[in-house]
Design a protein around this motif. Structure first.
Motif, PDB file in Angstrom:
ATOM      1  N   GLU A  20       0.829  -1.200   0.000  1.00 17.56           N
ATOM      2  CA  GLU A  20       0.000   0.000   0.000  1.00 17.56           C
ATOM      3  C   GLU A  20       0.868   1.257   0.000  1.00 17.56           C
ATOM      4  O   GLU A  20       0.567   2.234  -0.692  1.00 17.56           O
ATOM      5  CB  GLU A  20      -0.932  -0.002   1.212  1.00 17.56           C
ATOM      6  N   ILE A  23       2.477   1.652  -3.528  1.00 17.04           N
ATOM      7  CA  ILE A  23       1.487   2.092  -4.505  1.00 17.04           C
ATOM      8  C   ILE A  23       1.111   3.550  -4.264  1.00 17.04           C
ATOM      9  O   ILE A  23       1.005   4.346  -5.215  1.00 17.04           O
ATOM     10  CB  ILE A  23       0.248   1.174  -4.459  1.00 17.04           C
ATOM     11  N   ALA A  24       0.947   3.929  -3.001  1.00 12.98           N
ATOM     12  CA  ALA A  24       0.619   5.327  -2.692  1.00 12.98           C
ATOM     13  C   ALA A  24       1.728   6.270  -3.136  1.00 12.98           C
ATOM     14  O   ALA A  24       1.455   7.358  -3.670  1.00 12.98           O
ATOM     15  CB  ALA A  24       0.358   5.474  -1.192  1.00 12.98           C
ATOM     16  N   LYS A  27       1.678   6.685  -6.939  1.00 10.12           N
ATOM     17  CA  LYS A  27       0.546   7.487  -7.411  1.00 10.12           C
ATOM     18  C   LYS A  27       0.850   8.987  -7.385  1.00 10.12           C
ATOM     19  O   LYS A  27       0.170   9.767  -8.064  1.00 10.12           O
ATOM     20  CB  LYS A  27      -0.691   7.197  -6.561  1.00 10.12           C
ATOM     21  N   GLU A  50      -6.129  -1.678 -14.469  1.00  6.06           N
ATOM     22  CA  GLU A  50      -6.290  -1.145 -13.116  1.00  6.06           C
ATOM     23  C   GLU A  50      -5.077  -0.315 -12.698  1.00  6.06           C
ATOM     24  O   GLU A  50      -5.216   0.675 -11.978  1.00  6.06           O
ATOM     25  CB  GLU A  50      -6.569  -2.273 -12.133  1.00  6.06           C
ATOM     26  N   ALA A  51      -3.884  -0.697 -13.157  1.00  3.63           N
ATOM     27  CA  ALA A  51      -2.705   0.129 -12.879  1.00  3.63           C
ATOM     28  C   ALA A  51      -2.835   1.479 -13.573  1.00  3.63           C
ATOM     29  O   ALA A  51      -2.434   2.514 -13.026  1.00  3.63           O
ATOM     30  CB  ALA A  51      -1.442  -0.588 -13.334  1.00  3.63           C
ATOM     31  N   GLU A  53      -5.760   2.951 -14.340  1.00  4.92           N
ATOM     32  CA  GLU A  53      -6.817   3.687 -13.644  1.00  4.92           C
ATOM     33  C   GLU A  53      -6.326   4.250 -12.312  1.00  4.92           C
ATOM     34  O   GLU A  53      -6.826   5.279 -11.838  1.00  4.92           O
ATOM     35  CB  GLU A  53      -8.025   2.768 -13.428  1.00  4.92           C
ATOM     36  N   ALA A  54      -5.333   3.592 -11.732  1.00  7.14           N
ATOM     37  CA  ALA A  54      -4.741   4.085 -10.479  1.00  7.14           C
ATOM     38  C   ALA A  54      -3.696   5.167 -10.712  1.00  7.14           C
ATOM     39  O   ALA A  54      -3.152   5.717  -9.751  1.00  7.14           O
ATOM     40  CB  ALA A  54      -4.106   2.920  -9.715  1.00  7.14           C
ATOM     41  N   LEU A  56      -0.741   4.752 -12.335  1.00  4.63           N
ATOM     42  CA  LEU A  56       0.630   4.252 -12.240  1.00  4.63           C
ATOM     43  C   LEU A  56       1.309   4.161 -13.600  1.00  4.63           C
ATOM     44  O   LEU A  56       2.520   4.401 -13.708  1.00  4.63           O
ATOM     45  CB  LEU A  56       0.630   2.866 -11.592  1.00  4.63           C
ATOM     46  N   ARG A 299      -3.539  -7.247  -7.047  1.00  7.22           N
ATOM     47  CA  ARG A 299      -2.785  -6.425  -6.097  1.00  7.22           C
ATOM     48  C   ARG A 299      -1.290  -6.570  -6.316  1.00  7.22           C
ATOM     49  O   ARG A 299      -0.542  -5.578  -6.303  1.00  7.22           O
ATOM     50  CB  ARG A 299      -3.143  -6.829  -4.660  1.00  7.22           C
ATOM     51  N   MET A 302      -0.324  -4.730  -9.403  1.00  2.07           N
ATOM     52  CA  MET A 302      -0.301  -3.291  -9.117  1.00  2.07           C
ATOM     53  C   MET A 302       0.991  -2.908  -8.401  1.00  2.07           C
ATOM     54  O   MET A 302       1.617  -1.894  -8.719  1.00  2.07           O
ATOM     55  CB  MET A 302      -1.505  -2.923  -8.257  1.00  2.07           C
TER      56      MET A 302
END
Length: 323
Positions: A20, A23-24, A27, A50-51, A53-54, A56, A299, A302
């Motif tokens: 987490e 990933i944060a 971003k 999804e990566a 959309e996040a 990344l 996950r 990601m």
């Protein structure tokens, strides 16, 4: 108590906190153009979408266009707006993805639903690949719920039986990644079965040589110790009982295995016995390569994208990889 933690005896279970955080952090940075080779099943296409959309990555989807569109429609994935390069099969997708990176149109390379060997064959091609002066190697960035720190395990996927100079590059690649992720100066354990140097176990001799190479500046950026058995590398109590005193023993963050078989067994033990997630990245090429397994959950994919993005940004301001 934190929702992601629960107490079991004296062991805190930290479920995915480390991922987490990675990933944060990723971003907060600019999403990077990423050549995605053959994302032709749900897991690989979903991981790329999804990566994206996040925030990344910016995916360039390379593969049979009809197949990619069919997978997206079947699983409700929105791929409108993403560039798709139509090629007939996985081999062509690997070659085209590498070509796009060589042309400077992508800063990351991501494995889709093709075999790792197929992608790495294109990466390591002498005239058309992404070679540098550094040996290519793989790092598992492992989020182990029962362990306080992120563990880097290398090399468990690319180099089968590396010699001393290849191990030197494997170690340096992992150190560079650790530092590039902003994690500080890593403690690097060169693993073997025992803590003493013996001709009966050649990996102990390599371990001692690697430590001396670090003393002489042939490996930089990390603190090395070895040979160390796995318990003495990660358990302060085990190191104390054995009488091993060093800045690394009991506190290792990078675990350098003697060969691919040992690394594969270690990583899979952590995954299936300790419920660890294992993000994967290949280093030593012109760009970071997101090398995920077909069995990886979204996950983990990601997290692999986050690690690659963070590392690529760190390299933008640094010198090219040296031999």
């Amino acid at each position: 108590m934190h929702a992601n933690r629960k107490q079991v005896g004296d062991t805190k279970l930290r479920r995915h906190e480390k991922y987490e955080h990675l990933i944060a952090a990723a971003k907060q940075l600019e999403a990077l153009p990423t050549a995605v080779a053959h994302p032709c099943d749900e897991t690989s296409l979903r991981g790329a979408v999804e990566a994206a959309e996040a925030g990344l990555i910016v995916p360039i989807l390379i593969g049979p266009q009809d197949k990619i569109a069919s997978v997206a429609k079947e699983h409700g994935l929105k791929i409108d707006g993403y560039e798709i390069i139509d090629v007939p099969h996985s081999h062509a997708a690997a070659d085209k993805a590498v070509e796009i990176v060589r042309a400077g149109k992508a800063e990351l390379l991501m494995k889709g639903s093709l075999h790792s060997d197929e992608l790495l064959s294109a990466v390591t091609a002498h005239d058309t690949g992404l070679r540098t002066g550094r040996r290519i190697s793989h790092v598992f960035v492992m989020d182990v719920p029962t362990h306080a720190q992120t563990l880097f395990v290398t090399d468990a996927a690319v180099n089968i039986a590396p010699d001393l100079m290849e191990k030197r590059d494997i170690v340096q690649n992992a150190i560079d990644l650790f530092v590039g992720l902003g994690l500080g100066t890593p403690k690097v354990a060169i693993l073997s079965a025992v803590e003493t140097v013996t001709t009966a176990i050649p990996s102990t001799i390599d371990a001692a040589a690697l430590c001396k190479m670090a003393d002489r500046g042939q490996i930089t950026g990390g603190e090395l110790d070895g040979p160390l058995a796995f318990d003495n590398a990660i358990s302060p109590e085990a190191a104390r009982i054995k009488g091993i005193t060093s800045p690394v023993a009991g506190q290792a963050q990078i675990l350098v295995v003697p060969n691919l078989e040992a690394g594969n067994m270690l990583a899979k033990n952590l995954t299936f016995i300790s419920n660890a997630d294992a993000a994967g990245i290949v280093l030593g090429a012109r760009v970071p390569i997101i090398l995920t397994s077909r069995a990886d959950n979204v996950r983990t994919r990601m997290a692999s994208c986050a690690v690659a993005t963070l590392f690529a940004h760190s390299r933008r301001a640094s010198a090219p990889i040296r031999a």
